[in-house]
Design a protein around this motif. Structure first.
Motif: not given
Length: 143
Positions: A62-78
């Motif tokens: 579940d932490l992996v899913a959260i980490a992946d989710w947050l990273a995807d959002i960060t990458i899109y924003c950057r």
């Protein structure tokens, strides 16, 4: 460096890369498209929540899913910031300085029921400093 990797990704996928603050494409259209993409990413939280409830887990997967989710959002924003030539790391520094000014008169954080930090009496808006940053970058590019 994260910025270099985003630049390489944008170039590989034929996405704009700008070093100077500027609009690209039809601004209302590009902003709306990004809003839709980001909304889809944010909505993925629903799947994570449902999986945790369904399987009654709170484990490393579940932490992996959260980490992946947050990273995807960060990458899109950057990536989006790079399209506009916005020096996002510097903008984030300004916003973090502003966030640090939100403390109450007693020096303690003020939070609502959800845990969101609220603005205290010494809060200052970051927009004027962000404007100065962008204008200075635009002026540098004109030289």
């Amino acid at each position: 460096m994260f910025k270099d990797r985003i630049k390489a990704m944008n170039q590989m996928y034929d996405l704009p890369v700008n070093d100077t603050p500027q609009f690209y494409g039809n601004a209302p259209h590009t902003i709306r498209n990004f809003q839709c993409i980001l909304s889809e990413e944010v909505d993925e939280a629903t799947d994570i929540i449902e999986d945790i409830h369904k399987y009654r887990t709170e484990n490393v997967d579940d932490l992996v899913a959260i980490a992946d989710w947050l990273a995807d959002i960060t990458i899109y924003c950057r990536s989006e910031a790079m399209k506009y030539g916005i020096p996002l790391e510097e903008v984030i520094d300004i916003i973090m300085e502003s966030n640090m000014s939100k403390l109450g008169e007693d020096g303690e954080p003020i939070k609502d029921k959800r845990g969101k930090v609220l603005k205290g009496v010494n809060y200052w808006k970051p927009e004027p400093k962000i404007k100065d940053l962008l204008l200075s970058r635009m002026e540098e590019a004109e030289k």
